[in-house]
Design a protein around this motif. Sequence first.
Motif, PDB file in Angstrom:
ATOM      1  N   ILE A 107       0.836  -1.208   0.000  1.00 34.47           N
ATOM      2  CA  ILE A 107       0.000   0.000   0.000  1.00 34.47           C
ATOM      3  C   ILE A 107       0.865   1.249   0.000  1.00 34.47           C
ATOM      4  CG2 ILE A 107      -1.643   1.327   1.378  1.00 34.47           C
ATOM      5  CD1 ILE A 107      -2.853  -1.420   2.207  1.00 34.47           C
ATOM      6  N   ALA A 108       1.903   1.275   0.857  1.00 32.78           N
ATOM      7  CA  ALA A 108       2.791   2.435   0.908  1.00 32.78           C
ATOM      8  C   ALA A 108       3.532   2.618  -0.413  1.00 32.78           C
ATOM      9  CB  ALA A 108       3.782   2.273   2.067  1.00 32.78           C
ATOM     10  N   GLY A 109       3.990   1.515  -1.002  1.00 30.42           N
ATOM     11  CA  GLY A 109       4.685   1.604  -2.279  1.00 30.42           C
ATOM     12  C   GLY A 109       3.786   2.085  -3.400  1.00 30.42           C
ATOM     13  N   ALA A 110       2.559   1.591  -3.428  1.00 31.04           N
ATOM     14  CA  ALA A 110       1.610   2.042  -4.455  1.00 31.04           C
ATOM     15  C   ALA A 110       1.301   3.524  -4.280  1.00 31.04           C
ATOM     16  CB  ALA A 110       0.329   1.216  -4.374  1.00 31.04           C
ATOM     17  N   TRP A 111       1.160   3.960  -3.051  1.00 32.96           N
ATOM     18  CA  TRP A 111       0.897   5.370  -2.787  1.00 32.96           C
ATOM     19  C   TRP A 111       2.100   6.207  -3.208  1.00 32.96           C
ATOM     20  CZ3 TRP A 111       3.380   8.731   0.629  1.00 32.96           C
ATOM     21  CH2 TRP A 111       2.784   9.976   0.750  1.00 32.96           C
ATOM     22  N   TRP A 112       3.305   5.764  -2.848  1.00 29.35           N
ATOM     23  CA  TRP A 112       4.530   6.485  -3.166  1.00 29.35           C
ATOM     24  C   TRP A 112       4.717   6.636  -4.684  1.00 29.35           C
ATOM     25  CZ3 TRP A 112       7.973   9.254  -0.474  1.00 29.35           C
ATOM     26  CH2 TRP A 112       9.179   9.564  -1.083  1.00 29.35           C
ATOM     27  N   LEU A 113       4.396   5.563  -5.405  1.00 24.88           N
ATOM     28  CA  LEU A 113       4.543   5.586  -6.863  1.00 24.88           C
ATOM     29  C   LEU A 113       3.376   6.260  -7.570  1.00 24.88           C
ATOM     30  CD1 LEU A 113       5.914   1.972  -7.383  1.00 24.88           C
ATOM     31  CD2 LEU A 113       7.195   4.118  -7.553  1.00 24.88           C
ATOM     32  N   GLY A 114       2.332   6.555  -6.834  1.00 19.70           N
ATOM     33  CA  GLY A 114       1.157   7.190  -7.428  1.00 19.70           C
ATOM     34  C   GLY A 114       0.281   6.223  -8.193  1.00 19.70           C
ATOM     35  N   VAL A 115       0.397   4.929  -7.877  1.00 19.12           N
ATOM     36  CA  VAL A 115      -0.379   3.917  -8.589  1.00 19.12           C
ATOM     37  C   VAL A 115      -1.785   3.824  -8.005  1.00 19.12           C
ATOM     38  CG1 VAL A 115      -0.521   1.462  -9.162  1.00 19.12           C
ATOM     39  CG2 VAL A 115       1.677   2.626  -9.187  1.00 19.12           C
TER      40      VAL A 115
END
Length: 117
Positions: A107-115
């Motif tokens: 979730i954090a990675g998707a948020w960080w990448l803007g996905v």
Amino acid sequence: MTPFSNEMTAILVVIVVGFLPNEIWRLLGVLLGRGLDENSAWMQWVRAVATALLAAVVARLLITPSGALVALPFLLRAGAVGAGVAGFLLVRRSVLAGVLTAEAVLIAGAWWLGVAN
């Protein structure tokens, strides 16, 4: 028919078709498994097969993802698996801790990448 009766019919169908067939097998497993020795060769084999199936599912999700995981890069998915294993080991081999850690990383990675939407 009233809307309430339609909703009740749907709920009854879900219970009869989805819930009860699974619960019967769980109950039989509990009743039949009471007398088994946890350290027997049979139970070690069952544990090994269950672990192999879980590893295969994780590998499939990592290598050939489907659904929303397709949008996430491989390194993020691999990092989430690694973080999940670390969470599992750090919290006294808790599967829940491992799953929640991996989900948090995804979730954090998707948020960080803007996905994420």
